[in-house]
Scaffold this active site. Structure first.
Site, PDB file in Angstrom:
ATOM      1  N   ASP A 113       0.866  -1.188   0.000  1.00 60.70           N
ATOM      2  CA  ASP A 113       0.000   0.000   0.000  1.00 60.70           C
ATOM      3  C   ASP A 113       0.898   1.231   0.000  1.00 60.70           C
ATOM      4  O   ASP A 113       2.101   1.136   0.265  1.00 60.70           O
ATOM      5  CB  ASP A 113      -0.890  -0.011   1.262  1.00 60.70           C
ATOM      6  CG  ASP A 113      -1.754   1.239   1.370  1.00 60.70           C
ATOM      7  OD1 ASP A 113      -2.365   1.620   0.358  1.00 60.70           O
ATOM      8  OD2 ASP A 113      -1.798   1.850   2.455  1.00 60.70           O
ATOM      9  N   SER A 114       0.291   2.369  -0.240  1.00 58.50           N
ATOM     10  CA  SER A 114       1.035   3.624  -0.177  1.00 58.50           C
ATOM     11  C   SER A 114       1.522   3.914   1.249  1.00 58.50           C
ATOM     12  O   SER A 114       2.424   4.717   1.439  1.00 58.50           O
ATOM     13  CB  SER A 114       0.146   4.767  -0.650  1.00 58.50           C
ATOM     14  OG  SER A 114      -1.048   4.775   0.110  1.00 58.50           O
ATOM     15  N   TYR A 137      -0.735   8.427  -2.419  1.00 57.53           N
ATOM     16  CA  TYR A 137      -0.823   8.141  -3.848  1.00 57.53           C
ATOM     17  C   TYR A 137      -2.083   8.794  -4.447  1.00 57.53           C
ATOM     18  O   TYR A 137      -2.173   8.993  -5.643  1.00 57.53           O
ATOM     19  CB  TYR A 137      -0.931   6.633  -4.088  1.00 57.53           C
ATOM     20  CG  TYR A 137       0.339   5.831  -3.940  1.00 57.53           C
ATOM     21  CD1 TYR A 137       1.521   6.390  -3.462  1.00 57.53           C
ATOM     22  CD2 TYR A 137       0.340   4.475  -4.291  1.00 57.53           C
ATOM     23  CE1 TYR A 137       2.672   5.616  -3.336  1.00 57.53           C
ATOM     24  CE2 TYR A 137       1.483   3.708  -4.180  1.00 57.53           C
ATOM     25  CZ  TYR A 137       2.652   4.268  -3.693  1.00 57.53           C
ATOM     26  OH  TYR A 137       3.779   3.501  -3.580  1.00 57.53           O
ATOM     27  N   GLY A 138      -3.042   9.074  -3.559  1.00 53.26           N
ATOM     28  CA  GLY A 138      -4.391   9.454  -3.992  1.00 53.26           C
ATOM     29  C   GLY A 138      -4.479  10.697  -4.855  1.00 53.26           C
ATOM     30  O   GLY A 138      -5.433  10.873  -5.599  1.00 53.26           O
ATOM     31  N   CYS A 179      -4.168  -1.272  -2.030  1.00 52.96           N
ATOM     32  CA  CYS A 179      -4.345   0.180  -2.135  1.00 52.96           C
ATOM     33  C   CYS A 179      -5.261   0.408  -3.331  1.00 52.96           C
ATOM     34  O   CYS A 179      -4.999  -0.121  -4.419  1.00 52.96           O
ATOM     35  CB  CYS A 179      -2.984   0.829  -2.372  1.00 52.96           C
ATOM     36  SG  CYS A 179      -3.049   2.589  -2.771  1.00 52.96           S
ATOM     37  N   ASN A 180      -6.310   1.156  -3.121  1.00 48.88           N
ATOM     38  CA  ASN A 180      -7.265   1.375  -4.216  1.00 48.88           C
ATOM     39  C   ASN A 180      -6.646   2.169  -5.354  1.00 48.88           C
ATOM     40  O   ASN A 180      -6.843   1.852  -6.521  1.00 48.88           O
ATOM     41  CB  ASN A 180      -8.498   2.113  -3.695  1.00 48.88           C
ATOM     42  CG  ASN A 180      -9.365   1.214  -2.838  1.00 48.88           C
ATOM     43  OD1 ASN A 180     -10.337   0.659  -3.304  1.00 48.88           O
ATOM     44  ND2 ASN A 180      -8.996   1.040  -1.572  1.00 48.88           N
ATOM     45  N   GLU A 200      -5.964   8.817   9.862  1.00 43.38           N
ATOM     46  CA  GLU A 200      -4.609   8.687  10.408  1.00 43.38           C
ATOM     47  C   GLU A 200      -4.458   9.445  11.719  1.00 43.38           C
ATOM     48  O   GLU A 200      -3.712   9.056  12.607  1.00 43.38           O
ATOM     49  CB  GLU A 200      -3.565   9.179   9.397  1.00 43.38           C
ATOM     50  CG  GLU A 200      -3.500   8.263   8.195  1.00 43.38           C
ATOM     51  CD  GLU A 200      -2.185   8.293   7.447  1.00 43.38           C
ATOM     52  OE1 GLU A 200      -1.237   8.952   7.890  1.00 43.38           O
ATOM     53  OE2 GLU A 200      -2.124   7.619   6.399  1.00 43.38           O
ATOM     54  N   CYS A 215     -11.387   3.093  -0.486  1.00 41.50           N
ATOM     55  CA  CYS A 215     -10.079   3.585  -0.044  1.00 41.50           C
ATOM     56  C   CYS A 215      -9.751   2.822   1.232  1.00 41.50           C
ATOM     57  O   CYS A 215     -10.625   2.611   2.080  1.00 41.50           O
ATOM     58  CB  CYS A 215     -10.142   5.083   0.241  1.00 41.50           C
ATOM     59  SG  CYS A 215      -8.629   5.725   0.978  1.00 41.50           S
ATOM     60  N   THR A 216      -8.494   2.427   1.341  1.00 43.43           N
ATOM     61  CA  THR A 216      -8.081   1.582   2.466  1.00 43.43           C
ATOM     62  C   THR A 216      -8.336   2.218   3.835  1.00 43.43           C
ATOM     63  O   THR A 216      -8.477   1.513   4.821  1.00 43.43           O
ATOM     64  CB  THR A 216      -6.578   1.306   2.351  1.00 43.43           C
ATOM     65  OG1 THR A 216      -5.918   2.563   2.144  1.00 43.43           O
ATOM     66  CG2 THR A 216      -6.280   0.373   1.201  1.00 43.43           C
ATOM     67  N   HIS A 217      -8.351   3.556   3.893  1.00 41.90           N
ATOM     68  CA  HIS A 217      -8.520   4.216   5.192  1.00 41.90           C
ATOM     69  C   HIS A 217      -9.973   4.263   5.666  1.00 41.90           C
ATOM     70  O   HIS A 217     -10.231   4.446   6.844  1.00 41.90           O
ATOM     71  CB  HIS A 217      -8.019   5.657   5.122  1.00 41.90           C
ATOM     72  CG  HIS A 217      -6.537   5.786   5.131  1.00 41.90           C
ATOM     73  ND1 HIS A 217      -5.746   5.258   4.138  1.00 41.90           N
ATOM     74  CD2 HIS A 217      -5.694   6.385   6.003  1.00 41.90           C
ATOM     75  CE1 HIS A 217      -4.479   5.537   4.405  1.00 41.90           C
ATOM     76  NE2 HIS A 217      -4.424   6.221   5.527  1.00 41.90           N
TER      77      HIS A 217
END
Ligand code: DGL
Length: 271
Positions: A13-14, A45-46, A76-77, A155, A187-189
């Site tokens: 992932d980023s 990366y987004g 990571c999307n 985060e 999105c992973t978050h």
């Protein structure tokens, strides 16, 4: 000698977000060994271009292949939207992303055929979810919204306060006005903010977290190739980051659900 089945699964992932995917993989496949790479030096990366994200993805995949992984999960999307096709072209091992599993789960869940997708600017601009859903079911209408502020909020640990709720309302009202019944957390978050998002969109909207469906897809892929690890012992998990292991350990716990041990820094030989 390590057998093919014992070789680790590479997950990248980023940064820390992909730990939500790794958590599901380790839950579903507890015997698998894994190597996770978080590109913390170059996150996010987004908001980067397709070429840049594809190049980063190839550099990381190269690193993981040198570590002997048997398959790669692009957790990571944005990297799945921009880098997956290239990785599949170049690598001899199986590679899966998070977008196809998420799209499949959304198609299965929707009753009204009105799906919403939220993600980073890059993921939304790529239309990767819209295409994946259309391929699976052309009758479904997919509307999207980029929600860039969700990443720093997750985060920061601002999971359920008034600021996060206000941001979620601002981002999601447009989609809600379109009467979606299913919302993909692309999105992973975003799974970390699930409760706030769910409160804002209400109980009639099913939230799709592609982490669980990606873990299922990982299992199916390994089984199809005959390389599922059938050892009964618990797998080992190794973590690499490209910057600041301390921050990764501190923030990563919220994403992985337990303390991260054995985090090393790498410069990928290309940075
Ligand atoms: N991991 C990214 C994704 O799922 C979010 C963070 C970033 O922008 O790098 O798209």
């Amino acid at each position: 000698m390590r057998t093919d089945k014992e070789r680790p699964i590479g997950v990248f992932d980023s940064g820390i977000g992909g730990l939500t995917v790794l958590r599901e993989i380790t839950r579903l496949l507890p015997s698998e060994n894994t190597i996770y790479l978080g590109d913390t030096a170059r996150v996010p990366y987004g908001n980067k271009s397709k070429d840049t994200v594809a190049r980063y993805s190839l550099e990381i995949a190269d690193f993981l292949v040198r570590k002997g992984v048997k398959m790669i999960v692009v957790a990571c999307n944005t990297a799945s939207a921009f880098g997956l096709a290239e990785l599949r072209k170049k690598l001899a091992i199986p590679v899966i992303g998070v977008i196809e599993p998420g799209a499949k789960a959304a198609v299965k869940a929707t009753r009204s055929n009105k799906v919403g997708v939220i993600g980073t600017e890059g993921t939304i601009k790529s239309s990767a979810y819209v295409s994946a859903i259309k391929t699976l079911n052309p009758d479904i209408t997919t509307n999207t919204a980029a929600c860039p502020l969700f990443v720093p909020l997750a985060e920061e640990g601002w999971i359920d306060n008034e600021v996060t709720t206000a941001v979620a309302k601002r981002y999601l009202t447009g989609l809600m006005n379109l009467s979606i019944d299913t919302l993909v957390l692309g999105c992973t978050h975003y799974p970390v903010l699930k409760e706030t998002i769910s409160m804002v969109v209400g109980p009639s909207v099913t939230l799709i977290d592609s982490a669980a469906s990606t873990a299922e897809e990982t299992k199916t892929t390994l089984a199809d190739k005959g390389i599922l690890n059938d050892n009964k012992t618990a797998g080992g998990h190794f973590f690499y980051v490209t910057d600041s292991p301390e921050r990764f350990v501190a923030v990563g716990r919220r994403f992985f659900g337990e303390r991260l041990e054995g985090v090393e820094i790498t410069h990928l030989d290309t940075l």
